[in-house]
Design an enzyme around this catalytic site. Structure first.
Site, short mmCIF file in Angstrom:
data_model
loop_
_atom_site.label_atom_id
_atom_site.label_comp_id
_atom_site.label_asym_id
_atom_site.label_seq_id
_atom_site.Cartn_x
_atom_site.Cartn_y
_atom_site.Cartn_z
N CYS A 2 -25.39 24.66 -8.45
CA CYS A 2 -24.26 25.21 -7.69
C CYS A 2 -23.00 24.37 -7.94
CB CYS A 2 -24.53 25.30 -6.20
SG CYS A 2 -25.93 26.31 -5.73
N ARG A 27 -23.24 23.51 -14.65
CA ARG A 27 -24.24 23.14 -13.65
C ARG A 27 -25.33 24.20 -13.50
NH1 ARG A 27 -22.38 18.94 -10.40
NH2 ARG A 27 -23.68 19.56 -8.64
N TRP A 75 -26.53 29.00 -7.51
CA TRP A 75 -27.84 29.06 -8.15
C TRP A 75 -28.81 29.45 -7.05
CZ3 TRP A 75 -32.69 26.65 -8.00
CH2 TRP A 75 -33.47 26.76 -9.16
N ASN A 101 -23.77 24.02 -1.24
CA ASN A 101 -24.76 23.66 -2.26
C ASN A 101 -25.90 22.93 -1.55
OD1 ASN A 101 -26.21 22.85 -4.49
ND2 ASN A 101 -24.70 21.34 -5.17
N GLY A 102 -27.14 23.37 -1.77
CA GLY A 102 -28.27 22.71 -1.14
C GLY A 102 -29.17 23.70 -0.43
N GLU A 488 -39.82 16.09 -26.06
CA GLU A 488 -38.40 16.42 -25.89
C GLU A 488 -37.99 17.56 -26.81
OE1 GLU A 488 -34.33 16.24 -24.73
OE2 GLU A 488 -36.27 15.84 -23.76
N LYS A 492 -36.44 21.16 -25.57
CA LYS A 492 -35.17 21.72 -26.01
C LYS A 492 -35.33 23.17 -26.46
CE LYS A 492 -32.54 18.69 -24.89
NZ LYS A 492 -33.46 18.65 -23.76
N GLU A 495 -35.89 25.37 -23.42
CA GLU A 495 -34.72 25.47 -22.54
C GLU A 495 -33.69 26.47 -23.03
OE1 GLU A 495 -33.84 21.28 -20.31
OE2 GLU A 495 -33.57 21.29 -22.48
N HIS A 511 -58.19 18.31 -29.94
CA HIS A 511 -58.84 18.47 -28.64
C HIS A 511 -58.34 19.72 -27.91
CE1 HIS A 511 -60.83 14.56 -28.95
NE2 HIS A 511 -59.69 14.14 -29.50
N LYS A 610 -27.65 21.97 -14.51
CA LYS A 610 -27.44 20.66 -15.09
C LYS A 610 -27.87 19.56 -14.13
CE LYS A 610 -26.01 17.85 -18.26
NZ LYS A 610 -26.78 17.76 -19.50
#
Length: 615
Positions: A2, A27, A75, A101-102, A488, A492, A495, A511, A610
């Protein structure tokens, strides 16, 4: 997560608030809205979708005058993304308007209570409950807006950053925070409110960062008055002089912020070690470590807590700290840390890593560690952020603003800081020779130029991306220091391209994941000369025999893997512990190009934010 923007002053509010929301798009959000006040009229517009959709809607339907405005990018948490659930929200009387926000955790019980008093609700949000609670307190207690906000917030449980405006008090905005960041820009007869400083950097370099549990009444011609929400105590505001500039938060000719930030890594890494690392003198100077060297060096163990990409940087650091400083290290997801009743003692050192310095789960882990008596060291990128203030000591990365939601330069600068820290501890403890110590410093000093060399493979990587852009699954393999890089790299791709990908230690392929490999499965293998090379070659042979498509990241001049792999991407040679700073570069570029080719929103991938400031 947000974005909040507000303005009160002598300028037209709309262009300031709109541009501020555009600056906060990184964000992550799914809807947006703006409220403007002009000569007694409160004008509100909000919509599902992007800020560009909001702009079009507002400019086609409203008179955009007014010197007071608040705006929001949401968001979704409570209620699906739609026009009604978007912020800002009115109170029942229409006098109060809020952005938030929250999460208000006890919103349901508050809502039920307000309904018994005749309040009605248009949305599914916890935010509409909060603005009506403030209105209810204001009317029942006969108090001003600031006091009503304070009383109401003492009845809520959860996290928030809020800005509230009362049409009957057109010269003030009331703001407050608990768990979500909020900054106040201080100009000449004008004030700005935002989730971070980027929306107002072109207007003022002076900012006040609210601490957790603080609220402020921002009044024209009267300044900012800050109080503690719980006990009403006055707080002396501390005005920070901002170091960022407008150029840093613009794209600078690149198509996307993510690509710009990938290419900024040589300078970001050198900026991070500049002034701290003195190879000619064989010295590392880090005030946060220097002042607490005995406590850290004699820790029973180091616990690293982080989320997402920062967690992967922590995994690289685990190898580095144990190899160099010989201190036991455990790496924990901050989001799980406090829920498993962890064993923490006064002899432990906790390193908390976060790009934004506002990650809610990491903040919660810090508070728990401090309660248990551990020494807490913070690594973050944002000066003045919550984590930088909550920890006992720390070190900033100097990556500059990272706007792209998918972290790139944050990862490499975090590894840089943690490498410096491990080397300094190793030198203090005597677990590294003077010659090896100097060699490490010299190699780290060369890394920025080697990153530039790795970036020269961009066109080659673009060609590989074109071949595999329609893959539905991808496997990433690495060993030792490069196992976290495999994780990582997979993150990426997930995402920003929405292609399913998994990272594994190369030896673990047998395995389970080997069952997935066929001629349709691209497998990215990190196979540098330093570290377990022969073992990784064996893993590649196993993939080849099952007709998997192999994309290998190798050291310059490699011939053995080249004969086996379908595609080879070379990186310069360096010592094993520093290879993650190079091998991650082609994986970032590969993900970027695939996402662009698929037409995805690279800088603002769906459902992601973000700065994750809610649990």
């Amino acid at each position: 997560m947000c974005g909040i923007v507000g303005y009160i002053g002598h300028r037209d509010a709309y262009p300031i608030v709109l541009k501020g929301l555009q600056r906060l798009e990184y964000r992550g959000y799914d809807s947006a809205g703006i409220a403007l006040f002009d000569e007694g009229e409160l004008k509100l517009c909000k919509t599902k979708g992007k800020v560009s959709d909001l702009k079009e809607k507002m400019e086609n339907s409203l008179e955009l005058s007014g010197n007071v405005g608040i705006g929001h990018t949401r968001w979704a948490t409570h209620g699906e993304p739609n026009d009604v659930n978007s912020h800002p929200h009115y109170s029942n009387s229409g006098d109060l308007v809020i952005i938030h926000n929250g999460i208000i955790e006890n919103y349901d019980s508050l809502k039920k209570e307000l309904k018994t008093r005749g309040y009605t609700f248009q949305s599914e949000t916890d935010t509409e409950v909060l603005v009506n609670l403030i209105e209810d307190v204001k009317q029942k207690e006969g108090v001003k807006l600031g006091k009503a906000v304070q009383i109401a917030l003492n009845q809520t449980i959860g996290a928030y950053a809020i800005a509230v405006f009362d049409r009957n008090k057109p010269d003030e905005i009331v703001v407050a925070r608990l768990g979500s960041p909020l900054a106040i820009g201080v100009g000449e007869d004008e004030f700005f409110v935002a989730s971070d400083a980027s929306p107002f950097i072109e207007f003022t370099n002076n900012a006040i960062y609210l601490e957790d549990g603080e609220m402020a009444v921002v009044r024209l011609h009267k300044g900012v008055k800050i109080r503690n929400i719980k006990d009403d105590a006055l707080v002396d505001p501390y005005v920070h002089e901002l170091q960022m500039n407008l150029e840093q938060i613009e794209k600078g000719g690149y198509d996307h912020f993510m690509l710009k930030e990938i290419y900024e890594q040589p300078s970001a890494i050198s900026d991070t070690y500049r002034g701290r690392m003195l190879p000619d003198q064989g010295l590392i100077r880090m005030a946060g470590v220097d002042d607490n060297i005995e406590r850290i060096a004699h820790a029973r163990r180091i616990l690293i807590v982080a989320c997402g990409t920062s967690w992967h940087a922590g995994l690289v650091a685990e190898y580095i700290f144990e190899d160099l400083a010989r201190i036991p290290v455990e790496v924990e997801y901050a989001s799980e840390f406090r829920y498993r009743n962890p064993i923490i003692s006064e002899n432990d050192v906790v390193i908390a890593i976060s790009q934004s310095g506002e990650t809610a789960d990491t903040m919660a882990a810090i508070k728990l560690a401090k309660e248990k008596g551990a020494f807490v060291f913070g690594v973050c990128n944002v000066v003045g952020s919550s984590i930088s203030r909550e920890t006992h000591a720390g070190a900033y990365t100097h990556a500059g603003p990272e706007i792209g939601v998918a972290s790139t330069k944050a990862f490499t600068t975090q590894i840089t800081v943690l490498t410096l820290m491990a080397l300094k501890l190793a030198k203090h403890k005597g677990t590294i020779s003077n010659s090896d110590f100097r060699f490490h410093l010299q190699e780290l000093e060369r890394i920025p130029e080697k990153v530039k060399e790795a970036l020269n493979s961009d066109e080659h990587i673009r060609g590989i991306a074109d071949i595999y852009k329609n893959a539905t699954n991808c496997l990433y393999l690495g060993r030792g220091f490069n196992f976290p890089v495999a994780l990582e790299g997979a993150l990426k791709l997930k995402e920003i391209s929405y292609i399913h990908a998994e990272g594994y230690p190369a030896a673990e392929m047998k395995h389970g994941p080997i069952a997935l490999i066929d001629e349709q499965m691209p497998v990215v293998v990190i196979a540098t000369k330093r570290g377990h090379y022969e073992k990784v070659v064996s893993n590649i042979q196993e993939i080849k025999s099952r007709k998997g498509k192999i994309i290998a990241v190798v050291t310059d001049g490699d011939t053995e893997v080249r004969e086996l792999a379908d595609h080879v991407i070379e990186v310069p040679e360096t010592m094993e512990s520093l290879t993650p700073l190079l091998t991650t570069i082609p994986l970032q570029l590969l993900s970027y190009h695939i996402a662009v080719m698929l037409g995805k929103n690279v800088d603002q991938p769906r459902n992601l934010a973000k700065s994750v400031t809610v649990e």
